[in-house]
Design a protein around this motif. Sequence first.
Motif, PDB file in Angstrom:
ATOM      1  N   GLU A 412       0.683  -1.209   0.083  1.00 60.32           N
ATOM      2  CA  GLU A 412      -0.068  -0.067   0.065  1.00 60.32           C
ATOM      3  C   GLU A 412       0.955   1.218  -0.030  1.00 60.32           C
ATOM      4  O   GLU A 412       0.424   2.142  -0.836  1.00 60.32           O
ATOM      5  CB  GLU A 412      -0.831   0.112   1.370  1.00 60.32           C
ATOM      6  CG  GLU A 412      -1.882   1.145   1.256  1.00 60.32           C
ATOM      7  CD  GLU A 412      -2.801   1.017   2.312  1.00 60.32           C
ATOM      8  OE1 GLU A 412      -3.537   2.044   2.745  1.00 60.32           O
ATOM      9  OE2 GLU A 412      -2.763  -0.091   3.088  1.00 60.32           O
ATOM     10  N   ILE A 413       2.153   1.173   0.777  1.00 63.86           N
ATOM     11  CA  ILE A 413       3.080   2.501   0.879  1.00 63.86           C
ATOM     12  C   ILE A 413       3.508   2.620  -0.475  1.00 63.86           C
ATOM     13  O   ILE A 413       3.664   3.808  -0.961  1.00 63.86           O
ATOM     14  CB  ILE A 413       4.053   2.275   1.898  1.00 63.86           C
ATOM     15  CG1 ILE A 413       3.374   2.273   3.242  1.00 63.86           C
ATOM     16  CG2 ILE A 413       5.132   2.932   1.691  1.00 63.86           C
ATOM     17  CD1 ILE A 413       4.118   1.787   4.383  1.00 63.86           C
ATOM     18  N   GLU A 414       3.800   1.639  -1.303  1.00 60.43           N
ATOM     19  CA  GLU A 414       4.413   1.796  -2.610  1.00 60.43           C
ATOM     20  C   GLU A 414       3.603   2.461  -3.599  1.00 60.43           C
ATOM     21  O   GLU A 414       3.809   3.389  -4.311  1.00 60.43           O
ATOM     22  CB  GLU A 414       4.991   0.377  -3.098  1.00 60.43           C
ATOM     23  CG  GLU A 414       6.350  -0.221  -2.451  1.00 60.43           C
ATOM     24  CD  GLU A 414       6.496  -1.425  -2.882  1.00 60.43           C
ATOM     25  OE1 GLU A 414       6.099  -2.076  -3.925  1.00 60.43           O
ATOM     26  OE2 GLU A 414       7.775  -2.129  -2.361  1.00 60.43           O
ATOM     27  N   ILE A 415       2.502   1.946  -3.703  1.00 59.03           N
ATOM     28  CA  ILE A 415       1.318   2.508  -4.287  1.00 59.03           C
ATOM     29  C   ILE A 415       1.244   4.023  -4.119  1.00 59.03           C
ATOM     30  O   ILE A 415       1.033   4.707  -4.850  1.00 59.03           O
ATOM     31  CB  ILE A 415      -0.218   1.774  -4.267  1.00 59.03           C
ATOM     32  CG1 ILE A 415       0.051   0.340  -4.736  1.00 59.03           C
ATOM     33  CG2 ILE A 415      -1.186   2.408  -4.976  1.00 59.03           C
ATOM     34  CD1 ILE A 415      -1.122  -0.593  -4.383  1.00 59.03           C
ATOM     35  N   ARG A 416       1.215   4.131  -2.584  1.00 55.30           N
ATOM     36  CA  ARG A 416       0.900   5.808  -2.379  1.00 55.30           C
ATOM     37  C   ARG A 416       2.322   6.549  -2.609  1.00 55.30           C
ATOM     38  O   ARG A 416       2.222   7.667  -3.111  1.00 55.30           O
ATOM     39  CB  ARG A 416       0.841   5.615  -0.782  1.00 55.30           C
ATOM     40  CG  ARG A 416      -0.427   5.143  -0.390  1.00 55.30           C
ATOM     41  CD  ARG A 416      -0.748   5.470   0.976  1.00 55.30           C
ATOM     42  NE  ARG A 416      -1.917   5.202   1.483  1.00 55.30           N
ATOM     43  CZ  ARG A 416      -2.591   5.485   2.728  1.00 55.30           C
ATOM     44  NH1 ARG A 416      -2.045   5.953   3.692  1.00 55.30           N
ATOM     45  NH2 ARG A 416      -3.967   4.718   2.975  1.00 55.30           N
ATOM     46  N   LYS A 418       4.036   5.958  -5.519  1.00 56.77           N
ATOM     47  CA  LYS A 418       3.966   6.420  -6.643  1.00 56.77           C
ATOM     48  C   LYS A 418       3.018   7.353  -7.193  1.00 56.77           C
ATOM     49  O   LYS A 418       3.296   8.237  -7.951  1.00 56.77           O
ATOM     50  CB  LYS A 418       3.564   5.016  -7.583  1.00 56.77           C
ATOM     51  CG  LYS A 418       4.611   3.782  -7.641  1.00 56.77           C
ATOM     52  CD  LYS A 418       3.892   2.641  -8.360  1.00 56.77           C
ATOM     53  CE  LYS A 418       4.945   1.555  -8.313  1.00 56.77           C
ATOM     54  NZ  LYS A 418       4.489   0.270  -9.147  1.00 56.77           N
ATOM     55  N   VAL A 419       1.749   7.193  -6.396  1.00 58.50           N
ATOM     56  CA  VAL A 419       0.855   8.515  -6.555  1.00 58.50           C
ATOM     57  C   VAL A 419       1.423   9.760  -6.076  1.00 58.50           C
ATOM     58  O   VAL A 419       1.377  10.881  -6.671  1.00 58.50           O
ATOM     59  CB  VAL A 419      -0.564   8.287  -5.746  1.00 58.50           C
ATOM     60  CG1 VAL A 419      -1.368   9.244  -5.759  1.00 58.50           C
ATOM     61  CG2 VAL A 419      -0.914   6.760  -6.210  1.00 58.50           C
ATOM     62  N   GLU A 420       2.310   9.836  -4.933  1.00 58.22           N
ATOM     63  CA  GLU A 420       3.103  10.803  -4.718  1.00 58.22           C
ATOM     64  C   GLU A 420       3.890  11.459  -5.387  1.00 58.22           C
ATOM     65  O   GLU A 420       4.230  12.759  -6.005  1.00 58.22           O
ATOM     66  CB  GLU A 420       3.637  10.953  -3.384  1.00 58.22           C
ATOM     67  CG  GLU A 420       4.383  11.824  -2.727  1.00 58.22           C
ATOM     68  CD  GLU A 420       5.030  11.558  -1.289  1.00 58.22           C
ATOM     69  OE1 GLU A 420       5.607  12.576  -0.650  1.00 58.22           O
ATOM     70  OE2 GLU A 420       4.702  10.522  -0.856  1.00 58.22           O
ATOM     71  N   LEU A 424       3.933  14.984  -7.417  1.00 59.59           N
ATOM     72  CA  LEU A 424       4.960  15.812  -7.593  1.00 59.59           C
ATOM     73  C   LEU A 424       5.473  16.475  -9.008  1.00 59.59           C
ATOM     74  O   LEU A 424       5.846  17.499  -9.060  1.00 59.59           O
ATOM     75  CB  LEU A 424       6.329  15.329  -7.018  1.00 59.59           C
ATOM     76  CG  LEU A 424       6.289  15.244  -5.183  1.00 59.59           C
ATOM     77  CD1 LEU A 424       7.469  14.422  -4.689  1.00 59.59           C
ATOM     78  CD2 LEU A 424       6.391  16.375  -4.529  1.00 59.59           C
ATOM     79  N   ALA A 425       5.552  15.221  -9.732  1.00 60.84           N
ATOM     80  CA  ALA A 425       5.625  15.528 -11.275  1.00 60.84           C
ATOM     81  C   ALA A 425       4.739  16.677 -11.946  1.00 60.84           C
ATOM     82  O   ALA A 425       4.828  17.562 -12.771  1.00 60.84           O
ATOM     83  CB  ALA A 425       5.727  14.417 -12.161  1.00 60.84           C
TER      84      ALA A 425
END
Length: 644
Positions: A412-416, A418-420, A424-425
């Motif tokens: 779940e943290i990895e998914i978040r 990626k979203v973060e 940022l981009a």
Amino acid sequence: MTFARRLKIISLLSFTLLVIVAALLAWSSRELAVAERNHVVADQIQSTVFHRATMRDEYFSFGLERAREQWFALNEVATRLLAQGVPQVEDDAAKQILERSRLDLAESVQISKRLVEQVRRIPVADPAHHDEFASRLYSQIMLKDSALQQEAVNLQELARDRFHRASDRMIYLTLLLVVLMALVTILNSAFLNGVLRRRMAAIKRGADVVASGDLTHGIEVEGDDELSQLARLFNGVTQKMGDYTQALHASEQRYRMQLQELANIYTHTPVGLFVVDRDLRYLRLNEHLARLNGKSICEHVGRCIDEVLPPGVAAQIRELWRPVLERGECVLNVEVQGRVDPTDPVLHHWLASYQPLISEGGEVTGLMGVVLDITQRKQTEEMLAGVRQHLEEEVQQRTAKLQLINEHLTQEIEIRKKVEVELLAQQQKLQDMALDLAMAEERERDRIASELHDQVGQRLILAKIKLDALASTVPAAECEAEAEAVGALVQQTIQDIRSLTFQLRPPLLASAGLEAALRWLGEEFSADFGLDTEFIDDGQEKTLPYEIRSTLFQAVRELMLNVIKHAGTLRCRVELSRCDGVLVILVEDDGVGYGAEQDASVTRSGGFGLVNVRQKIQHLGGSFTVTNKGAGGTVATIRVPLGS
């Protein structure tokens, strides 16, 4: 009066006397050198004059051409010597003699030339017999040369007399200097000897009494010189020595008590204490350590650890003692294990600390150690280790369950993350778009300024012209006021459009550069708002593209507007300078200072805003800071890299 002051006065008087006599000696030496130089010049002149007369007679008597050449050569030498001697001599009489000699020599040379011409014109068979005219010329030459020789003799006597007088004066002044220095030295030595003998005698009497052991006696003090001060200092030292002696006796008693307490602690402490030398021989130990090693104190003292302890334990201790004895390091809380007796089934554990013994010279002379038997504690720890092992097994089982939960959380943290990253981009893209919009705003300003000037302004001017033409055709009494009002309104609109065009895109910014545009901006703000702007430029070249100049111009304009709106003052200073390839712009005021609420209010008001200023400057590769001054006011600093 102190000896230093007395010696200073005597030295000053002696130095003054020495300077006076030295000045007289220098003057006398100069006079002697001048007299010697004049004497040398006089000797040279006399020698040349007499030699010249000899060559003259030889030529007239025998008619030798060699004698004539030497005679005329000596004429030139004598003329040169007389000319050189006039500026060298300082005596008026000698100068007069030299001047007369120079005139006599000049006349003699003229007559000599006439004589030579006469002799060459009327040759005779016998060179010893000449015609009457040549004989008269020769007689005139002899008279002039005789006067010249007499003047040379007089000049030589004057130079000799002056040289003798200067020599005698030099001798007398030297003797006077020697006598005066000897007299001053004798008087000074006699005075100081008498005073020092009397003072030293008093100091010796007092020192003898103190040396006998009576620290209450002092030295007799007389006067206020250095020896009297020394006597007072000696009396103070003697008194302090008495106080220190009493304090030393008291300290000795306290130290004896402390040593007794230390001996009791060393004997009855429940840990092992010992001291060894650099050869690893026991110097001292307590009874507790002797019991730990299974031997008496006598079996330890004077023996090496290899003779007291088992080989395995001794080897461990040697390695632990090496850094202490070699480098003076402290080894604290190290564990040593082994068997004191090979037949003992129990493996003993000791906790030890070792510290070096340092001599006054900084050398390690040995070490002292503290040993504590922790065998029972180690056994307890082993028992606790079994319990800990059981607990760890249970923890591992629960950890396995937690790992499964952790894996789900990690996904779940990895998914978040990626979203973060995507957010940022997107945020970076938004920032770039904002900066591009800002640059587009600058270009739009230029376009609007061009259109206002080229289209709206020109049309208003055309309207003004047509309005004026229409007003001229209308009768004077009809609509005159309305026509004038409309004309004034159109004229004011034209002026406002010109001012707005200059502020959006000043022509000076493209033609004269950023410095001239900012000076014009200060004049405009002074006329419109009453802002007194001081402009400072270091005069160095600042090469920038037009877009960057326009951005910097608008940034400075916004900062000056902030001064007008928020600083509470109508004075500011704008400074431009170049430092290491960077353009530095300072906008400084003496107002109420800068706060975060001001920045927010400016940004919300729809103006340029300090945030927009910072973003645009950073987009140019520069930096923007606003700081408060200690005495009140703010300093806004813009730094932008210059082109190569």
